[in-house]
Motif scaffolding. Structure first.
Motif, PDB file in Angstrom:
ATOM      1  N   VAL A 383       0.855  -1.187   0.000  1.00  0.00           N
ATOM      2  CA  VAL A 383       0.000   0.000   0.000  1.00  0.00           C
ATOM      3  C   VAL A 383       0.890   1.236   0.000  1.00  0.00           C
ATOM      4  O   VAL A 383       1.674   1.449   0.933  1.00  0.00           O
ATOM      5  CB  VAL A 383      -0.942   0.032   1.222  1.00  0.00           C
ATOM      6  N   VAL A 384       0.807   2.026  -1.061  1.00  0.00           N
ATOM      7  CA  VAL A 384       1.586   3.261  -1.172  1.00  0.00           C
ATOM      8  C   VAL A 384       0.832   4.371  -0.452  1.00  0.00           C
ATOM      9  O   VAL A 384      -0.324   4.662  -0.780  1.00  0.00           O
ATOM     10  CB  VAL A 384       1.824   3.642  -2.644  1.00  0.00           C
ATOM     11  N   THR A 385       1.477   4.988   0.532  1.00  0.00           N
ATOM     12  CA  THR A 385       0.826   6.040   1.314  1.00  0.00           C
ATOM     13  C   THR A 385       1.434   7.424   1.084  1.00  0.00           C
ATOM     14  O   THR A 385       0.887   8.412   1.554  1.00  0.00           O
ATOM     15  CB  THR A 385       0.883   5.708   2.812  1.00  0.00           C
ATOM     16  N   ALA A 386       2.560   7.466   0.367  1.00  0.00           N
ATOM     17  CA  ALA A 386       3.167   8.766   0.060  1.00  0.00           C
ATOM     18  C   ALA A 386       4.112   8.637  -1.120  1.00  0.00           C
ATOM     19  O   ALA A 386       4.723   7.591  -1.330  1.00  0.00           O
ATOM     20  CB  ALA A 386       3.914   9.323   1.276  1.00  0.00           C
ATOM     21  N   VAL A 387       4.179   9.710  -1.922  1.00  0.00           N
ATOM     22  CA  VAL A 387       5.186   9.851  -2.971  1.00  0.00           C
ATOM     23  C   VAL A 387       6.000  11.075  -2.588  1.00  0.00           C
ATOM     24  O   VAL A 387       5.497  12.203  -2.626  1.00  0.00           O
ATOM     25  CB  VAL A 387       4.553  10.036  -4.360  1.00  0.00           C
ATOM     26  N   GLY A 388       7.252  10.852  -2.179  1.00  0.00           N
ATOM     27  CA  GLY A 388       8.019  11.940  -1.596  1.00  0.00           C
ATOM     28  C   GLY A 388       7.340  12.371  -0.310  1.00  0.00           C
ATOM     29  O   GLY A 388       6.996  11.538   0.536  1.00  0.00           O
ATOM     30  N   ASP A 389       7.087  13.667  -0.183  1.00  0.00           N
ATOM     31  CA  ASP A 389       6.387  14.155   1.009  1.00  0.00           C
ATOM     32  C   ASP A 389       4.904  14.377   0.747  1.00  0.00           C
ATOM     33  O   ASP A 389       4.201  14.991   1.552  1.00  0.00           O
ATOM     34  CB  ASP A 389       7.025  15.449   1.515  1.00  0.00           C
ATOM     35  N   ARG A 390       4.422  13.854  -0.360  1.00  0.00           N
ATOM     36  CA  ARG A 390       3.012  14.021  -0.716  1.00  0.00           C
ATOM     37  C   ARG A 390       2.192  12.828  -0.252  1.00  0.00           C
ATOM     38  O   ARG A 390       2.439  11.683  -0.628  1.00  0.00           O
ATOM     39  CB  ARG A 390       2.884  14.187  -2.232  1.00  0.00           C
ATOM     40  N   LEU A 391       1.180  13.098   0.550  1.00  0.00           N
ATOM     41  CA  LEU A 391       0.317  12.043   1.081  1.00  0.00           C
ATOM     42  C   LEU A 391      -0.525  11.432  -0.026  1.00  0.00           C
ATOM     43  O   LEU A 391      -1.072  12.138  -0.876  1.00  0.00           O
ATOM     44  CB  LEU A 391      -0.601  12.631   2.169  1.00  0.00           C
ATOM     45  N   ILE A 392      -0.643  10.114  -0.040  1.00  0.00           N
ATOM     46  CA  ILE A 392      -1.460   9.398  -1.011  1.00  0.00           C
ATOM     47  C   ILE A 392      -2.561   8.656  -0.264  1.00  0.00           C
ATOM     48  O   ILE A 392      -2.285   7.819   0.602  1.00  0.00           O
ATOM     49  CB  ILE A 392      -0.625   8.380  -1.821  1.00  0.00           C
ATOM     50  N   THR A 393      -3.817   8.972  -0.569  1.00  0.00           N
ATOM     51  CA  THR A 393      -4.945   8.291   0.079  1.00  0.00           C
ATOM     52  C   THR A 393      -5.795   7.498  -0.901  1.00  0.00           C
ATOM     53  O   THR A 393      -6.617   6.692  -0.482  1.00  0.00           O
ATOM     54  CB  THR A 393      -5.859   9.301   0.813  1.00  0.00           C
ATOM     55  N   THR A 394      -5.616   7.741  -2.207  1.00  0.00           N
ATOM     56  CA  THR A 394      -6.386   7.022  -3.221  1.00  0.00           C
ATOM     57  C   THR A 394      -5.469   6.642  -4.378  1.00  0.00           C
ATOM     58  O   THR A 394      -4.382   7.208  -4.547  1.00  0.00           O
ATOM     59  CB  THR A 394      -7.535   7.882  -3.793  1.00  0.00           C
ATOM     60  N   GLY A 408      12.300   9.408 -15.769  1.00  0.00           N
ATOM     61  CA  GLY A 408      13.679   9.252 -15.337  1.00  0.00           C
ATOM     62  C   GLY A 408      13.960   9.811 -13.955  1.00  0.00           C
ATOM     63  O   GLY A 408      15.043   9.615 -13.406  1.00  0.00           O
ATOM     64  N   GLU A 409      12.969  10.503 -13.384  1.00  0.00           N
ATOM     65  CA  GLU A 409      13.161  11.089 -12.060  1.00  0.00           C
ATOM     66  C   GLU A 409      13.082  10.006 -10.990  1.00  0.00           C
ATOM     67  O   GLU A 409      12.301   9.062 -11.096  1.00  0.00           O
ATOM     68  CB  GLU A 409      12.096  12.155 -11.812  1.00  0.00           C
ATOM     69  N   GLN A 410      13.879  10.150  -9.941  1.00  0.00           N
ATOM     70  CA  GLN A 410      13.849   9.197  -8.836  1.00  0.00           C
ATOM     71  C   GLN A 410      12.967   9.741  -7.724  1.00  0.00           C
ATOM     72  O   GLN A 410      13.098  10.903  -7.326  1.00  0.00           O
ATOM     73  CB  GLN A 410      15.257   8.937  -8.295  1.00  0.00           C
ATOM     74  N   VAL A 411      12.049   8.912  -7.247  1.00  0.00           N
ATOM     75  CA  VAL A 411      11.145   9.315  -6.173  1.00  0.00           C
ATOM     76  C   VAL A 411      11.182   8.278  -5.060  1.00  0.00           C
ATOM     77  O   VAL A 411      11.481   7.102  -5.292  1.00  0.00           O
ATOM     78  CB  VAL A 411       9.690   9.484  -6.674  1.00  0.00           C
ATOM     79  N   ALA A 412      10.862   8.736  -3.858  1.00  0.00           N
ATOM     80  CA  ALA A 412      10.792   7.839  -2.704  1.00  0.00           C
ATOM     81  C   ALA A 412       9.326   7.554  -2.392  1.00  0.00           C
ATOM     82  O   ALA A 412       8.545   8.482  -2.159  1.00  0.00           O
ATOM     83  CB  ALA A 412      11.479   8.467  -1.504  1.00  0.00           C
ATOM     84  N   LEU A 413       8.943   6.285  -2.422  1.00  0.00           N
ATOM     85  CA  LEU A 413       7.586   5.884  -2.076  1.00  0.00           C
ATOM     86  C   LEU A 413       7.561   5.379  -0.633  1.00  0.00           C
ATOM     87  O   LEU A 413       8.435   4.606  -0.230  1.00  0.00           O
ATOM     88  CB  LEU A 413       7.090   4.772  -3.002  1.00  0.00           C
ATOM     89  N   THR A 414       6.578   5.828   0.120  1.00  0.00           N
ATOM     90  CA  THR A 414       6.346   5.264   1.451  1.00  0.00           C
ATOM     91  C   THR A 414       5.370   4.111   1.277  1.00  0.00           C
ATOM     92  O   THR A 414       4.265   4.305   0.758  1.00  0.00           O
ATOM     93  CB  THR A 414       5.776   6.314   2.409  1.00  0.00           C
ATOM     94  N   VAL A 415       5.786   2.921   1.677  1.00  0.00           N
ATOM     95  CA  VAL A 415       5.016   1.706   1.401  1.00  0.00           C
ATOM     96  C   VAL A 415       4.753   0.942   2.696  1.00  0.00           C
ATOM     97  O   VAL A 415       5.658   0.742   3.513  1.00  0.00           O
ATOM     98  CB  VAL A 415       5.788   0.794   0.417  1.00  0.00           C
ATOM     99  N   GLN A 416       3.510   0.531   2.874  1.00  0.00           N
ATOM    100  CA  GLN A 416       3.144  -0.352   3.980  1.00  0.00           C
ATOM    101  C   GLN A 416       3.101  -1.777   3.457  1.00  0.00           C
ATOM    102  O   GLN A 416       2.399  -2.070   2.492  1.00  0.00           O
ATOM    103  CB  GLN A 416       1.785   0.032   4.554  1.00  0.00           C
ATOM    104  N   ARG A 417       3.879  -2.642   4.077  1.00  0.00           N
ATOM    105  CA  ARG A 417       3.933  -4.052   3.687  1.00  0.00           C
ATOM    106  C   ARG A 417       3.792  -4.884   4.957  1.00  0.00           C
ATOM    107  O   ARG A 417       4.662  -4.862   5.817  1.00  0.00           O
ATOM    108  CB  ARG A 417       5.240  -4.374   2.974  1.00  0.00           C
ATOM    109  N   GLY A 418       2.674  -5.626   5.054  1.00  0.00           N
ATOM    110  CA  GLY A 418       2.409  -6.330   6.305  1.00  0.00           C
ATOM    111  C   GLY A 418       2.180  -5.294   7.389  1.00  0.00           C
ATOM    112  O   GLY A 418       1.399  -4.367   7.235  1.00  0.00           O
ATOM    113  N   GLY A 419       2.911  -5.410   8.488  1.00  0.00           N
ATOM    114  CA  GLY A 419       2.774  -4.419   9.554  1.00  0.00           C
ATOM    115  C   GLY A 419       3.874  -3.398   9.547  1.00  0.00           C
ATOM    116  O   GLY A 419       3.957  -2.561  10.462  1.00  0.00           O
ATOM    117  N   ASP A 420       4.742  -3.431   8.520  1.00  0.00           N
ATOM    118  CA  ASP A 420       5.885  -2.522   8.476  1.00  0.00           C
ATOM    119  C   ASP A 420       5.689  -1.411   7.452  1.00  0.00           C
ATOM    120  O   ASP A 420       4.997  -1.569   6.447  1.00  0.00           O
ATOM    121  CB  ASP A 420       7.163  -3.290   8.115  1.00  0.00           C
ATOM    122  N   THR A 421       6.339  -0.279   7.708  1.00  0.00           N
ATOM    123  CA  THR A 421       6.376   0.838   6.769  1.00  0.00           C
ATOM    124  C   THR A 421       7.806   1.045   6.326  1.00  0.00           C
ATOM    125  O   THR A 421       8.719   1.082   7.159  1.00  0.00           O
ATOM    126  CB  THR A 421       5.842   2.129   7.416  1.00  0.00           C
TER     127      THR A 421
END
Length: 433
Positions: A383-394, A408-421
């Protein structure tokens, strides 16, 4: 929501964030607009090259009843249910003066000038600078005709507008296009290329010279509360100026009657009045610089079942950010087409267990092999909850966030996998169309 646009700002010399394309550019052979790709997944998934068809045209010559639709905010994100072209809708008095003879409903061209500098406001100054770069676009084809607006890109005749203006609401490409400049000159035009996914298209005016290009600002620097001025041809009324503020930035908006045929944009939201015929024009800042290309409005459905007529402007309009519009326009001029940034997943909105109307992120349903997502180790179920510092809800927000980036740009995704982020670094890819 409904599509529409406005006109841009003239360029009067290099400014911070301004785009001044080389006058020596020569367009490639005029291609047909790229066909939209089928969407993948639900609620705005991000497929490798998939996207929602973003075709929305101007209305027919006679006052039509615009295609109905409702707007809502839910776990699917913001959905534009009705796309608006340039004709007069139901309940609107249609203008019948048609000096172009192209089937577009218009009023005579007029210039926006500062008559009294001592009492001129910021809106007056912005409008006076932008007006020379405002054009009205007339289109016709076998499925109808209508009008919209456009932004002058170069002095030799490249003009940016919405894809839906030249695609007759997805019913086919316009067979005849003409453009009237703010000083009243009328030109035949051809479609250089289109990018339906972002609802953008570039025109080339035949034999044009001495046009006033718009100056593009850096849309990343736009702030909520900034002055916003829209200039265009609503209902064929050329050089119409409305003002307001930037109401929101990074607003994920899907335009289309259903989620499956929607164009997803990462929009600027404004309360400046935008109406049918403003499509393809510009939202400008207090300096008269283009910050966005107006493309959609929220519209409340009216009438009984089966009679969903759009209500017109209600103070909720959306514009494609100038940075995105500038990149895509330049690619179309250079190559006849533009790239789409992609991640390579199908996704759906992850809903809150206790309230399914509340999105909690974009849950990956499928990862396509050989894509940026696969290379980064993303998995189905993440479950992706953020792209960079941008909150993702949908998932629509995920689509918009990805497409707003440069290939070609590199981005950091915040991902929930199981019980970990965890943080996952992804280098975004690109696909045609």
């Amino acid at each position: 929501m409904s599509d529409n646009g406005t006109t841009p700002t003239p360029a009067t010399g290099p400014q911070p964030g301004a785009w001044t394309p080389p006058p020596a550019w020569q367009p490639p052979a005029t291609p047909q607009p790229a066909p939209p790709h089928p969407g993948a997944g639900s609620h705005g998934a991000v497929p490798p090259g998939g996207a929602y068809p973003g075709a929305v045209p101007p209305p027919p010559a006679q006052p039509p009843t615009a295609r109905g639709g409702r707007w809502r905010i839910g776990i699917a994100g913001l959905l534009a249910g009705a796309l608006i072209g340039g004709g007069a809708g139901a309940g609107v008095v249609a203008l019948t003066d048609d000096p172009a003879g192209r089937g577009g409903s218009t009023a005579a061209a007029q210039n926006v000038t500062i008559k009294n500098p001592e009492t001129a406001s910021a809106v007056t100054a912005a409008a006076a600078k932008a007006a020379p770069s405002v054009v009205t676009v007339y289109v016709s084809g076998s499925s109808g005709s209508g009008s919209g607006s456009g932004v002058v890109l170069t002095d030799d005749g490249y003009v940016l507008t919405n894809n839906h203006v030249v695609s007759l609401e997805g019913n086919g490409t316009a067979t005849a296009v003409s453009v009237r400049t703010s000083d009243g000159r009328l030109y035949d035009a051809t479609v250089v290329g289109a990018h339906p996914i972002s609802d953008l298209a570039v025109l080339r005016l035949d034999g044009a010279s001495g046009l006033t290009p718009a100056t593009f600002a850096n849309s990343d620097k736009v702030q909520v509360g900034d002055l916003a001025v829209a200039i265009g041809a609503p209902l064929g009324l050329t050089d119409t100026v409305t003002d307001g503020i930037v109401s929101a930035t990074g607003r994920a908006v899907a335009t289309g009657s259903t989620e499956g045929d929607a164009t997803v944009i990462d929009a600027l939201q404004t309360d400046a009045a935008i109406n049918p015929g403003n499509s393809g024009g510009a939202l400008v800042n207090s300096a008269g610089e283009v910050v966005g290309i107006n493309t959609a409005i929220a519209s409340v459905a009216t009438g009984g079942p089966g009679k969903q007529e759009q209500s017109g402007n209600i103070g909720v309009g959306f514009a494609i950010p100038s940075n995105t519009a500038h990149r895509i326009a330049k690619e179309i001029i250079d190559n006849g087409s533009a790239k789409t940034t992609y991640l390579g997943v199908s996704a759906r909105t992850a809903a809150d267990d206790t309230n399914p109307e509340i999105g909690t992120g974009a849950q990956i349903v499928q990862v396509e092999p050989g894509t940026p997502a696969a290379d980064a180790g993303l998995r189905a179920g993440d479950v992706v909850t953020a792209v960079g510092d941008r909150l993702i809800t949908t998932s629509t927000e995920l689509t918009a966030a990805v497409r707003s980036q440069t290939p070609g740009e590199q981005v950091a995704l915040t991902v929930q996998r199981g019980g970990d982020t965890q943080q996952v670094e992804v280098t975004l890819g690109s696909t045609d169309g």
